[in-house]
Write a protein that holds these residues in place. Structure first.
Motif, mmCIF file in Angstrom:
data_model
loop_
_atom_site.group_PDB
_atom_site.id
_atom_site.type_symbol
_atom_site.label_atom_id
_atom_site.label_comp_id
_atom_site.label_asym_id
_atom_site.label_seq_id
_atom_site.Cartn_x
_atom_site.Cartn_y
_atom_site.Cartn_z
ATOM 1 N N LYS A 1 77.907 114.506 71.819
ATOM 2 C CA LYS A 1 79.352 114.745 71.913
ATOM 3 C C LYS A 1 79.768 115.286 73.281
ATOM 4 O O LYS A 1 80.934 115.174 73.655
ATOM 5 N N ASN A 2 78.830 115.863 74.040
ATOM 6 C CA ASN A 2 79.174 116.490 75.316
ATOM 7 C C ASN A 2 78.500 115.765 76.479
ATOM 8 O O ASN A 2 77.343 116.044 76.801
ATOM 9 N N PRO A 3 79.212 114.866 77.157
ATOM 10 C CA PRO A 3 78.600 114.115 78.254
ATOM 11 C C PRO A 3 78.319 114.962 79.492
ATOM 12 O O PRO A 3 77.639 114.505 80.412
ATOM 13 N N LEU A 4 78.807 116.178 79.522
ATOM 14 C CA LEU A 4 78.586 117.041 80.683
ATOM 15 C C LEU A 4 77.259 117.795 80.625
ATOM 16 O O LEU A 4 76.849 118.409 81.607
ATOM 17 N N LEU A 5 76.579 117.755 79.477
ATOM 18 C CA LEU A 5 75.308 118.479 79.352
ATOM 19 C C LEU A 5 74.242 117.868 80.246
ATOM 20 O O LEU A 5 74.044 116.653 80.247
ATOM 21 N N LYS A 6 73.526 118.736 80.984
ATOM 22 C CA LYS A 6 72.351 118.287 81.739
ATOM 23 C C LYS A 6 71.153 118.178 80.806
ATOM 24 O O LYS A 6 70.277 117.348 81.012
ATOM 25 N N GLY A 7 71.138 119.040 79.798
ATOM 26 C CA GLY A 7 70.020 119.011 78.871
ATOM 27 C C GLY A 7 70.135 120.096 77.831
ATOM 28 O O GLY A 7 71.195 120.695 77.645
ATOM 29 N N ILE A 8 68.996 120.316 77.147
ATOM 30 C CA ILE A 8 68.947 121.382 76.153
ATOM 31 C C ILE A 8 67.904 122.408 76.569
ATOM 32 O O ILE A 8 66.957 122.091 77.296
ATOM 33 N N THR A 9 68.111 123.609 76.089
ATOM 34 C CA THR A 9 67.140 124.684 76.265
ATOM 35 C C THR A 9 66.712 125.145 74.887
ATOM 36 O O THR A 9 67.550 125.407 74.025
ATOM 37 N N LEU A 10 65.403 125.205 74.693
ATOM 38 C CA LEU A 10 64.829 125.703 73.446
ATOM 39 C C LEU A 10 64.361 127.119 73.714
ATOM 40 O O LEU A 10 63.524 127.344 74.591
ATOM 41 N N LEU B 1 63.218 116.754 68.177
ATOM 42 C CA LEU B 1 64.500 116.944 68.869
ATOM 43 C C LEU B 1 64.358 116.646 70.357
ATOM 44 O O LEU B 1 65.187 115.924 70.935
ATOM 45 N N ALA B 2 63.316 117.167 70.976
ATOM 46 C CA ALA B 2 63.109 116.960 72.418
ATOM 47 C C ALA B 2 62.972 115.470 72.739
ATOM 48 O O ALA B 2 63.524 114.985 73.738
ATOM 49 N N ALA C 1 65.490 110.738 75.189
ATOM 50 C CA ALA C 1 65.923 109.341 75.056
ATOM 51 C C ALA C 1 67.396 109.190 75.432
ATOM 52 O O ALA C 1 67.830 108.094 75.811
ATOM 53 N N LEU C 2 68.152 110.282 75.342
ATOM 54 C CA LEU C 2 69.556 110.266 75.754
ATOM 55 C C LEU C 2 69.711 110.511 77.259
ATOM 56 O O LEU C 2 70.833 110.581 77.763
ATOM 57 N N GLY C 3 68.599 110.659 77.961
ATOM 58 C CA GLY C 3 68.649 110.873 79.408
ATOM 59 C C GLY C 3 68.885 112.312 79.821
ATOM 60 O O GLY C 3 69.242 112.583 80.960
ATOM 61 N N ARG C 4 68.638 113.237 78.906
ATOM 62 C CA ARG C 4 68.835 114.665 79.198
ATOM 63 C C ARG C 4 67.466 115.335 79.323
ATOM 64 O O ARG C 4 66.476 114.839 78.801
ATOM 65 N N ASP C 5 67.437 116.489 79.986
ATOM 66 C CA ASP C 5 66.156 117.180 80.141
ATOM 67 C C ASP C 5 65.989 118.296 79.110
ATOM 68 O O ASP C 5 66.926 118.641 78.396
ATOM 69 N N VAL C 6 64.763 118.809 79.053
ATOM 70 C CA VAL C 6 64.396 119.824 78.058
ATOM 71 C C VAL C 6 63.686 120.982 78.755
ATOM 72 O O VAL C 6 62.697 120.774 79.468
ATOM 73 N N ILE C 7 64.209 122.171 78.560
ATOM 74 C CA ILE C 7 63.569 123.399 79.024
ATOM 75 C C ILE C 7 63.164 124.192 77.786
ATOM 76 O O ILE C 7 63.973 124.364 76.873
ATOM 77 N N THR C 8 61.918 124.652 77.759
ATOM 78 C CA THR C 8 61.434 125.426 76.615
ATOM 79 C C THR C 8 60.963 126.795 77.087
ATOM 80 O O THR C 8 60.098 126.885 77.957
ATOM 81 N N TYR C 9 61.565 127.819 76.522
ATOM 82 C CA TYR C 9 61.124 129.191 76.747
ATOM 83 C C TYR C 9 60.063 129.520 75.705
ATOM 84 O O TYR C 9 60.205 129.148 74.534
ATOM 85 N N THR C 10 59.013 130.214 76.123
ATOM 86 C CA THR C 10 57.967 130.593 75.188
ATOM 87 C C THR C 10 57.347 131.926 75.581
ATOM 88 O O THR C 10 57.269 132.253 76.771
ATOM 89 N N LEU D 1 54.961 120.423 74.223
ATOM 90 C CA LEU D 1 54.600 120.764 75.607
ATOM 91 C C LEU D 1 54.867 119.568 76.522
ATOM 92 O O LEU D 1 55.527 119.693 77.554
ATOM 93 N N GLU D 2 54.374 118.400 76.129
ATOM 94 C CA GLU D 2 54.508 117.204 76.967
ATOM 95 C C GLU D 2 55.948 116.696 77.056
ATOM 96 O O GLU D 2 56.306 116.025 78.030
ATOM 97 N N LEU D 3 56.772 116.996 76.062
ATOM 98 C CA LEU D 3 58.168 116.545 76.081
ATOM 99 C C LEU D 3 59.091 117.523 76.806
ATOM 100 O O LEU D 3 60.254 117.207 77.033
ATOM 101 N N SER D 4 58.568 118.677 77.157
ATOM 102 C CA SER D 4 59.364 119.657 77.907
ATOM 103 C C SER D 4 59.273 119.313 79.391
ATOM 104 O O SER D 4 58.185 119.088 79.921
ATOM 105 N N ASP D 5 60.418 119.277 80.046
ATOM 106 C CA ASP D 5 60.419 119.065 81.496
ATOM 107 C C ASP D 5 59.988 120.344 82.217
ATOM 108 O O ASP D 5 59.308 120.284 83.234
#
Length: 169
Positions: free
Chosen positions: A60-69, A84-85, A90-99, A120-124
């Motif tokens: 719904k938000n084309p301005l998103l660069k990505g998601i943060t977990l 989810l990642a 697949a939508l062309g957005r990146d993934v940041i994961t905090y752990t 791990l491998e799907l996180s940018d």
């Protein structure tokens, strides 16, 4: 597929570069003293949401660069968050994961748990390591304590050593 979340922020500029949707996973076995989100520790707390609901917010938000977990501990729900990642990428957005786990601990966990390996491998990028109150530094970009690293995951996996993200300070 469902996720147990402590909350979702639809737009954030403080959880990684660019405009980001942030998913706070519920449940954390690490329980770092001084944690910014202790309400996320109880694995039975929070609410259940369908992964498709989160994906709809991203679409719904084309301005998103990505998601943060973030969390809680995202790797405690690695299977659902990997799904989810994968869809977000697949939508062309990146993934940041905090752990709260270090990179080295994650690699060890990934050898025994396929879902951890997949997330791990799907996180940018991974922001690794526990929050350590004695190492708190509010001047650091996108992390709370100086022991935490912002790791470029594809580069690190390709060369077999930790590569700090160019924007990671």
């Amino acid at each position: 597929m469902q996720l147990r979340v402590a909350g979702i922020i639809k737009e954030s500029v403080v959880d990684g570069p660019g405009l980001r949707l942030v998913v706070f996973a519920q449940g954390c076995p690490r329980r770092c003293p001084g944690c910014h989100n202790p309400h996320t520790w109880d694995p039975a707390g929070g609410t259940l949401v369908e992964v498709e609901e989160v994906l709809a917010m991203v679409r719904k938000n084309p301005l998103l660069k990505g998601i943060t977990l973030s969390g809680g501990e995202p790797f405690a729900q690695a299977g659902a968050l990997a799904y989810l990642a994968r869809q977000v990428r697949a939508l062309g957005r990146d993934v940041i994961t905090y752990t709260g786990y270090t990179w080295e601990e994650l690699l060890e966990l990934a050898r025994r748990d396929g879902a951890v390996k997949e997330l791990l491998e799907l996180s940018d990028y991974i922001v690794d390591g526990p929050y350590i109150q004695e190492k708190r530094d509010p001047e650091l970009p996108f992390r709370g304590s100086s022991n935490q690293r912002i790791i470029d995951v594809p580069a690190s996996l390709a060369c077999g050593r930790v590569v700090i993200a160019s924007w990671g300070g």
